[in-house]
Design a protein around this motif. Structure first.
Motif, PDB file in Angstrom:
ATOM      1  N   VAL A   1      -8.814   6.958  -3.431  1.00 38.46           N
ATOM      2  CA  VAL A   1      -8.288   7.036  -4.795  1.00 38.46           C
ATOM      3  C   VAL A   1      -6.847   7.539  -4.771  1.00 38.46           C
ATOM      4  CG1 VAL A   1      -8.606   8.090  -7.058  1.00 38.46           C
ATOM      5  CG2 VAL A   1     -10.591   7.429  -5.726  1.00 38.46           C
ATOM      6  N   ASP A   2      -6.586   8.526  -3.924  1.00 39.37           N
ATOM      7  CA  ASP A   2      -5.229   9.064  -3.829  1.00 39.37           C
ATOM      8  C   ASP A   2      -4.238   8.007  -3.343  1.00 39.37           C
ATOM      9  OD1 ASP A   2      -6.088  11.527  -4.735  1.00 39.37           O
ATOM     10  OD2 ASP A   2      -6.408  12.325  -2.709  1.00 39.37           O
ATOM     11  N   ARG A   3      -4.659   7.195  -2.375  1.00 34.41           N
ATOM     12  CA  ARG A   3      -3.784   6.100  -1.891  1.00 34.41           C
ATOM     13  C   ARG A   3      -3.513   5.089  -2.995  1.00 34.41           C
ATOM     14  NH1 ARG A   3      -6.965   6.631   2.779  1.00 34.41           N
ATOM     15  NH2 ARG A   3      -8.289   4.908   2.156  1.00 34.41           N
ATOM     16  N   GLU A   4      -4.556   4.758  -3.756  1.00 36.16           N
ATOM     17  CA  GLU A   4      -4.406   3.816  -4.860  1.00 36.16           C
ATOM     18  C   GLU A   4      -3.413   4.347  -5.902  1.00 36.16           C
ATOM     19  OE1 GLU A   4      -7.196   1.674  -8.285  1.00 36.16           O
ATOM     20  OE2 GLU A   4      -8.077   3.131  -6.914  1.00 36.16           O
ATOM     21  N   LEU A   5      -3.534   5.618  -6.244  1.00 37.05           N
ATOM     22  CA  LEU A   5      -2.623   6.221  -7.215  1.00 37.05           C
ATOM     23  C   LEU A   5      -1.203   6.288  -6.677  1.00 37.05           C
ATOM     24  CD1 LEU A   5      -4.889   9.093  -8.574  1.00 37.05           C
ATOM     25  CD2 LEU A   5      -4.216   7.007  -9.762  1.00 37.05           C
ATOM     26  N   LYS A   6      -1.060   6.546  -5.389  1.00 34.92           N
ATOM     27  CA  LYS A   6       0.270   6.604  -4.778  1.00 34.92           C
ATOM     28  C   LYS A   6       0.943   5.238  -4.846  1.00 34.92           C
ATOM     29  CE  LYS A   6       2.664   8.023  -0.575  1.00 34.92           C
ATOM     30  NZ  LYS A   6       2.522   8.511   0.800  1.00 34.92           N
ATOM     31  N   LYS A   7       0.176   4.174  -4.579  1.00 35.22           N
ATOM     32  CA  LYS A   7       0.723   2.816  -4.658  1.00 35.22           C
ATOM     33  C   LYS A   7       1.158   2.491  -6.089  1.00 35.22           C
ATOM     34  CE  LYS A   7      -1.787   0.708  -0.824  1.00 35.22           C
ATOM     35  NZ  LYS A   7      -2.813  -0.280  -0.438  1.00 35.22           N
ATOM     36  N   LEU A   8       0.349   2.897  -7.066  1.00 33.03           N
ATOM     37  CA  LEU A   8       0.701   2.644  -8.469  1.00 33.03           C
ATOM     38  C   LEU A   8       1.980   3.386  -8.862  1.00 33.03           C
ATOM     39  CD1 LEU A   8      -2.776   2.729 -10.243  1.00 33.03           C
ATOM     40  CD2 LEU A   8      -1.228   0.793 -10.101  1.00 33.03           C
ATOM     41  N   LYS A   9       2.120   4.613  -8.399  1.00 32.44           N
ATOM     42  CA  LYS A   9       3.324   5.381  -8.712  1.00 32.44           C
ATOM     43  C   LYS A   9       4.558   4.767  -8.059  1.00 32.44           C
ATOM     44  CE  LYS A   9       0.889   9.709  -9.530  1.00 32.44           C
ATOM     45  NZ  LYS A   9       0.587  11.056  -9.053  1.00 32.44           N
TER      46      LYS A   9
ATOM     47  N   LYS B   1       5.511   1.750 -10.009  1.00 31.19           N
ATOM     48  CA  LYS B   1       6.176   2.156 -11.247  1.00 31.19           C
ATOM     49  C   LYS B   1       7.652   2.452 -10.980  1.00 31.19           C
ATOM     50  CE  LYS B   1       5.985   5.874 -14.674  1.00 31.19           C
ATOM     51  NZ  LYS B   1       5.271   7.088 -15.105  1.00 31.19           N
ATOM     52  N   GLN B   2       7.927   3.173  -9.898  1.00 35.83           N
ATOM     53  CA  GLN B   2       9.319   3.488  -9.555  1.00 35.83           C
ATOM     54  C   GLN B   2      10.114   2.218  -9.254  1.00 35.83           C
ATOM     55  OE1 GLN B   2      11.027   6.224  -9.774  1.00 35.83           O
ATOM     56  NE2 GLN B   2       9.278   7.456 -10.410  1.00 35.83           N
ATOM     57  N   GLN B   3       9.499   1.278  -8.510  1.00 34.87           N
ATOM     58  CA  GLN B   3      10.182   0.019  -8.185  1.00 34.87           C
ATOM     59  C   GLN B   3      10.508  -0.764  -9.453  1.00 34.87           C
ATOM     60  OE1 GLN B   3       7.522  -1.973  -5.521  1.00 34.87           O
ATOM     61  NE2 GLN B   3       8.118  -0.750  -3.730  1.00 34.87           N
TER      62      GLN B   3
ATOM     63  N   ILE C   1      14.390  -2.803 -13.454  1.00 38.77           N
ATOM     64  CA  ILE C   1      14.864  -2.894 -14.845  1.00 38.77           C
ATOM     65  C   ILE C   1      16.308  -2.428 -14.934  1.00 38.77           C
ATOM     66  CG2 ILE C   1      14.594  -1.881 -17.151  1.00 38.77           C
ATOM     67  CD1 ILE C   1      11.554  -1.925 -16.664  1.00 38.77           C
ATOM     68  N   GLN C   2      16.641  -1.367 -14.223  1.00 36.78           N
ATOM     69  CA  GLN C   2      18.017  -0.860 -14.249  1.00 36.78           C
ATOM     70  C   GLN C   2      18.984  -1.849 -13.593  1.00 36.78           C
ATOM     71  OE1 GLN C   2      17.753   2.973 -12.387  1.00 36.78           O
ATOM     72  NE2 GLN C   2      17.022   3.984 -14.249  1.00 36.78           N
ATOM     73  N   SER C   3      18.550  -2.523 -12.518  1.00 35.41           N
ATOM     74  CA  SER C   3      19.445  -3.444 -11.814  1.00 35.41           C
ATOM     75  C   SER C   3      19.599  -4.778 -12.547  1.00 35.41           C
ATOM     76  CB  SER C   3      18.948  -3.677 -10.385  1.00 35.41           C
ATOM     77  OG  SER C   3      17.693  -4.324 -10.413  1.00 35.41           O
ATOM     78  N   ALA C   4      18.612  -5.184 -13.346  1.00 32.39           N
ATOM     79  CA  ALA C   4      18.672  -6.455 -14.074  1.00 32.39           C
ATOM     80  C   ALA C   4      19.256  -6.215 -15.463  1.00 32.39           C
ATOM     81  CB  ALA C   4      17.289  -7.074 -14.165  1.00 32.39           C
TER      82      ALA C   4
ATOM     83  N   LYS D   1      14.178 -11.348 -18.150  1.00 31.95           N
ATOM     84  CA  LYS D   1      13.639 -10.684 -16.961  1.00 31.95           C
ATOM     85  C   LYS D   1      13.327  -9.212 -17.275  1.00 31.95           C
ATOM     86  CE  LYS D   1      14.496  -9.972 -12.058  1.00 31.95           C
ATOM     87  NZ  LYS D   1      15.414 -10.183 -10.947  1.00 31.95           N
ATOM     88  N   ILE D   2      14.194  -8.572 -18.067  1.00 30.91           N
ATOM     89  CA  ILE D   2      13.971  -7.171 -18.437  1.00 30.91           C
ATOM     90  C   ILE D   2      12.687  -7.032 -19.243  1.00 30.91           C
ATOM     91  CG2 ILE D   2      14.847  -5.276 -19.862  1.00 30.91           C
ATOM     92  CD1 ILE D   2      17.659  -6.053 -18.973  1.00 30.91           C
ATOM     93  N   ARG D   3      12.467  -7.939 -20.199  1.00 27.42           N
ATOM     94  CA  ARG D   3      11.236  -7.888 -21.001  1.00 27.42           C
ATOM     95  C   ARG D   3       9.992  -8.060 -20.127  1.00 27.42           C
ATOM     96  NH1 ARG D   3      12.531 -12.169 -24.398  1.00 27.42           N
ATOM     97  NH2 ARG D   3      14.646 -11.688 -25.009  1.00 27.42           N
ATOM     98  N   GLU D   4      10.075  -8.986 -19.184  1.00 23.75           N
ATOM     99  CA  GLU D   4       8.948  -9.236 -18.284  1.00 23.75           C
ATOM    100  C   GLU D   4       8.676  -7.994 -17.419  1.00 23.75           C
ATOM    101  OE1 GLU D   4       8.184 -12.001 -14.415  1.00 23.75           O
ATOM    102  OE2 GLU D   4       9.126 -12.982 -16.134  1.00 23.75           O
ATOM    103  N   LEU D   5       9.735  -7.380 -16.901  1.00 22.18           N
ATOM    104  CA  LEU D   5       9.568  -6.186 -16.073  1.00 22.18           C
ATOM    105  C   LEU D   5       9.035  -5.008 -16.898  1.00 22.18           C
ATOM    106  CD1 LEU D   5      12.805  -6.385 -13.891  1.00 22.18           C
ATOM    107  CD2 LEU D   5      10.446  -6.715 -13.119  1.00 22.18           C
ATOM    108  N   GLU D   6       9.496  -4.875 -18.132  1.00 20.96           N
ATOM    109  CA  GLU D   6       9.004  -3.805 -18.994  1.00 20.96           C
ATOM    110  C   GLU D   6       7.521  -3.988 -19.322  1.00 20.96           C
ATOM    111  OE1 GLU D   6      11.743  -3.870 -22.283  1.00 20.96           O
ATOM    112  OE2 GLU D   6      13.037  -2.359 -21.349  1.00 20.96           O
ATOM    113  N   LYS D   7       7.118  -5.253 -19.469  1.00 25.67           N
ATOM    114  CA  LYS D   7       5.704  -5.544 -19.722  1.00 25.67           C
ATOM    115  C   LYS D   7       4.856  -5.127 -18.509  1.00 25.67           C
ATOM    116  CE  LYS D   7       2.735  -9.293 -21.313  1.00 25.67           C
ATOM    117  NZ  LYS D   7       2.656 -10.719 -21.633  1.00 25.67           N
ATOM    118  N   LYS D   8       5.338  -5.448 -17.300  1.00 25.10           N
ATOM    119  CA  LYS D   8       4.621  -5.047 -16.088  1.00 25.10           C
ATOM    120  C   LYS D   8       4.594  -3.524 -15.959  1.00 25.10           C
ATOM    121  CE  LYS D   8       5.546  -9.151 -13.278  1.00 25.10           C
ATOM    122  NZ  LYS D   8       6.212  -9.658 -12.069  1.00 25.10           N
ATOM    123  N   LEU D   9       5.721  -2.887 -16.293  1.00 26.03           N
ATOM    124  CA  LEU D   9       5.803  -1.431 -16.213  1.00 26.03           C
ATOM    125  C   LEU D   9       4.797  -0.785 -17.174  1.00 26.03           C
ATOM    126  CD1 LEU D   9       7.227   1.129 -15.143  1.00 26.03           C
ATOM    127  CD2 LEU D   9       8.848   0.877 -17.019  1.00 26.03           C
TER     128      LEU D   9
END
Length: 192
Positions: A130-138, A141-143, A148-151, A157-165
């Motif tokens: 569970v901890d590994r799964e949460l680490k991957k999700l975090k 989220k950072q990626q 979003i900042q680079s696009a 593309k920003i809207r699509e990334l915000e939806k995924k976020l």
């Protein structure tokens, strides 16, 4: 054929709807007066009295009484934490529990022996998955935040990334808690 009605009718003044409104206003005023009277009576009644006692938590240390709980945390012969059951029905007037001190043969019982005399099972709960799964999700989220900042120019593309976020944040909020960890933890028996 003509019909003639004889009588005196007073058509001057207010009509029916206005009379009903006046009557309702009078009734409301009477209710307000009654409420004020009862409120004043309650204030006068309570003015000479101290406030009523309220429930209050008093810990067992402050009260000086032995806790009445049936379960307590202790250590077994190997030093592991264990929950013991104190049966109040088996105790005597002095509060001691003979069953917890000695077994039927007069020897101290084995920890977790149970009613059949079987040794206690020891289990380990592992939340690494569970901890590994949460680490991957975090990390994801950072990626997504960085992407979003680079696009900065491409709105689509920003809207699509915000939806995924938003999806990742929603998943994190559901999974990053003790309940989820307990439900998805792996439990294994420790060999003795």
């Amino acid at each position: 054929m003509a019909m003639q009605i004889h009588g005196n009718y007073d058509h001057s003044g207010t009509d029916y709807a206005e009379r009903v409104k006046e009557k309702q206003a009078d009734q409301r005023a009477e209710k307000v007066k009654e409420a004020e009277k009862t409120e004043k009576a309650a204030e006068e009644k309570n003015s000479g009295r101290l406030s009523e006692p309220k429930d209050e938590y008093i810990s067992s240390e402050k009260s000086g009484h032995k806790p009445t709980g049936l379960y307590r945390v202790g250590q077994d012969e190997n030093g592991y934490r264990k929950i013991f059951f104190d049966d109040p029905k088996a105790g005597h007037a002095n509060g001691k529990n003979d069953r917890s001190e000695k077994s039927e043969d007069g020897k101290a019982p084995k920890a977790g022996g149970g009613s059949q005399g079987k040794p206690a099972e020891k289990c380990v709960t592992n939340t690494d998955k569970v901890d590994r799964e949460l680490k991957k999700l975090k990390e994801k989220k950072q990626q997504l935040k960085q992407q979003i900042q680079s696009a900065s120019g491409d709105e689509k593309k920003i809207r699509e990334l915000e939806k995924k976020l938003a999806q990742v944040e929603n998943e994190l909020s559901q999974k990053d808690n003790d309940t989820y960890r307990r439900q998805n933890a792996s439990v294994s028996e420790v060999p003795q």
